[in-house]
Each structure stands twice: as C-alpha cells, then as structure tokens.
Scaffold this motif. Structure first.
Motif, short mmCIF file in Angstrom:
data_model
loop_
_atom_site.label_atom_id
_atom_site.label_comp_id
_atom_site.label_asym_id
_atom_site.label_seq_id
_atom_site.Cartn_x
_atom_site.Cartn_y
_atom_site.Cartn_z
N ALA A 127 -17.61 4.80 -23.37
CA ALA A 127 -18.16 4.12 -22.19
C ALA A 127 -19.14 5.07 -21.49
N VAL A 128 -20.17 4.48 -20.88
CA VAL A 128 -21.17 5.27 -20.14
C VAL A 128 -21.32 4.69 -18.75
N PHE A 129 -21.21 5.56 -17.76
CA PHE A 129 -21.30 5.16 -16.35
C PHE A 129 -22.33 6.04 -15.65
N SER A 130 -23.13 5.44 -14.75
CA SER A 130 -24.10 6.22 -13.98
C SER A 130 -23.97 5.90 -12.50
N PRO A 131 -23.82 6.93 -11.64
CA PRO A 131 -23.74 6.72 -10.19
C PRO A 131 -25.08 6.88 -9.48
N HIS A 132 -25.92 7.78 -9.97
CA HIS A 132 -27.25 8.13 -9.48
C HIS A 132 -27.34 8.11 -7.94
N THR A 133 -28.15 7.19 -7.37
CA THR A 133 -28.43 7.27 -5.93
C THR A 133 -27.23 6.92 -5.05
N SER A 134 -26.16 6.39 -5.63
CA SER A 134 -24.95 6.21 -4.81
C SER A 134 -24.35 7.58 -4.48
N TRP A 135 -24.43 8.53 -5.39
CA TRP A 135 -23.98 9.90 -5.10
C TRP A 135 -24.90 10.56 -4.08
N ASP A 136 -26.20 10.26 -4.14
CA ASP A 136 -27.14 10.83 -3.17
C ASP A 136 -26.83 10.35 -1.76
N SER A 137 -26.48 9.09 -1.64
CA SER A 137 -26.37 8.43 -0.34
C SER A 137 -25.05 8.66 0.36
N VAL A 138 -23.96 8.71 -0.40
CA VAL A 138 -22.63 8.69 0.21
C VAL A 138 -22.41 9.90 1.12
N ARG A 139 -21.67 9.68 2.15
CA ARG A 139 -21.33 10.77 3.08
C ARG A 139 -20.54 11.85 2.35
N GLY A 140 -20.97 13.10 2.48
CA GLY A 140 -20.33 14.19 1.77
C GLY A 140 -20.77 14.28 0.32
#
Length: 347
Positions: A95-108
């Motif tokens: 399986a392949v998962f990408s978080p990209h800009t969700s990691w950039d945006s999230v607090r902390g």
C-alpha cells in the motif's frame, strides 16, 4: 493491525482535509489482499531506489510525503518510472499513502518543526486553514406578519435537509417579521425558491456566504518572532544542525551581514515563494525559490536560506515516526528510508 486501522491513525495525526485543494493525498495504492500491516517505510520521495528498499524489508505500507502519483494516468506501462512504481506496488501487495500538505498544515506539523530550528518564538500561521465543514449560506428576508411567516416556515420544513437549518426571528416596529436563516449550500436552491414564492419575502431577500471558521494553528507556512534574537550566522548554523546538512545557500538582505540580528523568521517547507511573498521578516527559510523571487526578498532587506526542496522536509520523518509509533502496537515496525535523498547535492 490492518490497513484501515493505520489509515485511521494517520487521519488522527494529520487530517487529510487540511491538504491543499490541488494536492493528491491519502491512500494512493491499495492492495487487493488486505493482509496485516507489519512493516511501514517512511520516505520523503518514493523513487526506484526506495522501492527496492521496501521490497527487501518486505514492507506492507509506504508512507511517502510527496505523492508519487500526482497527475492522472491513462495507462500503466513500463516506459514511465512513476508508472513502474505503481505497478511494482500493486504486484508486491504494498500500500502507498501520501500526506503531503496535510503534514505541512497541521498544528505541530512540518512547518512548526522547520521554524523551530532557529529557536523558540511566538509562532503564527501565514496562510490560515479554514474548517472543512460543509459550506453554508445566510438568507435575510422579511414577512409582513406572523401568518405569512408561519406559511413560509411550514414550506421550508418540507424541503430536504430542513433539520439542518438554523434561524432567528426579529419583529420590527411595523409588525413585520425579519428572518435570518442559515442553511447548507446544497439546500440553497430549494430554500431560495421557497422564499421567492412569497411576494414580501422575495423583495427583501439577501443572500451571503458564511465564512468558514479558522482552524487555529493550522495552515501553510509559519512566522516566528524569536524569544531570543540571534545573529544571521547563528541562524545558519542552527538550521544546518536542524536539517542535518553541511551546506545551505544564503542570500543576504540589502544592507545585511552575517552579524545582522534576526528577530523574526518566516518559513515554508518545499517551494515556499508563494506563501512567503510579501511577508515581513528578517529571514526566509524554504527549500527553493526562483532567482527573481530571491532578488525581490533581498531588495526588501530580507535574507533568504535555501536548502533544496526535500531537504527542508526530510528531517520531519524522524518526528513523525515517533508520533506514529506511539499509536501502533509493538508488532508494527516503522523504518525510515536509508535510500531517500534530495536529487541535488553540492559537488
């Protein structure tokens, strides 16, 4: 733990709703056989070398910060290296998962980690994230008396999703009834048609879109007013240590030197020019900016540190590994890729 359970944890740590609208985040490759997730490989970029590594360690899930599948494919053939990776993942049951800009945006998240490399400070978001709740509209209209109002409200209750409507009623001096109603955008058309069916209400009707509430601490880019200002030379050394790099590229702001004091820092992981543009700070830190964007910053007296695109991001994998491990059973092994690296290097 099964794949669904891991995905739920990933959503908890960084909701995909925080990603930019243009991004391609989430589960990108899903195996046909839903076996347990025993080994997870974290990488900044999924390259052929990283896929080799994943196959050697018998990886079940690759979490690739950058989405390896971004633009749509019309076919899966061996001529394109990204299509090759997709085929290998499918054939290998990975399986392949990408978080990209969700990691950039999230607090902390990634940008908070990046700005913290210079030192602690009062941190604000540069581009505020808003709630992803369904969009709502506000309707303001007047009924000439109570009977007319009751008739309008009765018809509104018969429309779809009427249980989600919210309204308040104010009586004016002439005895008219002013109504302020909010409804989901999906219900706007039938609500408007209902109100327009009444002559008095139709003449007074106004419609506005309700602003989505901000998600505090979430969004793209960060600005920090340092608790303890540092020299530009010290800021450079701290970022080298924070990113694990021997070299950075530095553009001195107009009339600035390595001894100049840095009181404020603005950062954006990856390619940050669009987020940093016009931000008032002594120092910009990002992965890459164009030549002319650097010149614009320098002319305003802002110094710029460039570390190459993925070098501004890769160090966060270690932080995320610890956070993910805290939510997973000991039976799941998390590894950080040893073959993932920025394609550019100083020679």
């Amino acid at each position: 733990m099964d794949l669904k359970g891991v995905l739920e944890i990933l959503e908890l740590l960084a909701p995909l709703s925080l990603a930019e609208s243009w991004d391609n985040v989430g589960l990108l490759v899903e195996p046909s056989k839903s076996g347990p997730i025993k080994t997870i490989l974290l990488t900044n970029d999924l390259t052929p070398a990283v896929m080799d590594e994943a196959e050697v360690i018998k990886c079940d899930l690759i979490i690739s910060y950058h989405p390896p599948l971004f633009r749509p494919f019309k076919r899966l053939v061996q001529k394109d290296w990204k299509q090759q990776l997709a085929v290998r993942a499918v054939e290998g049951g990975i399986a392949v998962f990408s978080p990209h800009t969700s990691w950039d945006s999230v607090r902390g998240g990634l940008n908070d980690w990046l700005v913290g490399g210079v030192g602690s400070g009062q941190v604000l978001v540069l581009s505020q994230a808003l709630s992803s709740a369904p969009q709502r509209h506000r309707l303001d209209f007047t009924a000439k008396n109570q009977d007319e109002l009751n008739n309008i409200l009765m018809l509104l209750r018969e429309t779809e999703n009427s249980e989600t409507f919210q309204y308040s009623i104010l009586r004016n001096e002439e005895g008219g009834q002013r109504v302020i109603l909010t409804c989901p955008s999906s219900a706007l058309t039938p609500v408007v048609q209902t109100v327009l069916g009444n002559a008095t209400a139709s003449q007074s009707l106004s419609i506005t879109q309700v602003q989505q509430p901000p998600l505090l601490g979430c969004g793209q880019g960060r600005h920090s007013v340092l608790h303890e200002p540092v020299s530009l030379a010290m800021a450079v050394q701290r970022m080298k240590m924070h990113l694990g790099l021997r070299h950075l590229r530095l553009a001195l702001g107009d009339q600035k030197t390595l001894d100049s004091v840095v009181k404020s820092v603005a950062v954006c992981a990856g390619s940050g020019a669009s987020v940093l543009q016009g931000v008032n700070a002594d120092l910009y830190i990002t992965g890459e900016m164009s030549h002319h964007e650097v010149l614009d910053a320098v002319a305003r007296g802002t110094s710029v540190i460039l570390c190459d695109h993925s070098n501004s991001e890769r160090g966060f994998l270690t932080v995320f590994k610890e956070r993910l491990a805290a939510h997973l059973p000991d039976s799941v092994t998390i590894a950080i890729s040893k073959r993932d690296r920025d394609p550019l290097e100083v020679v």
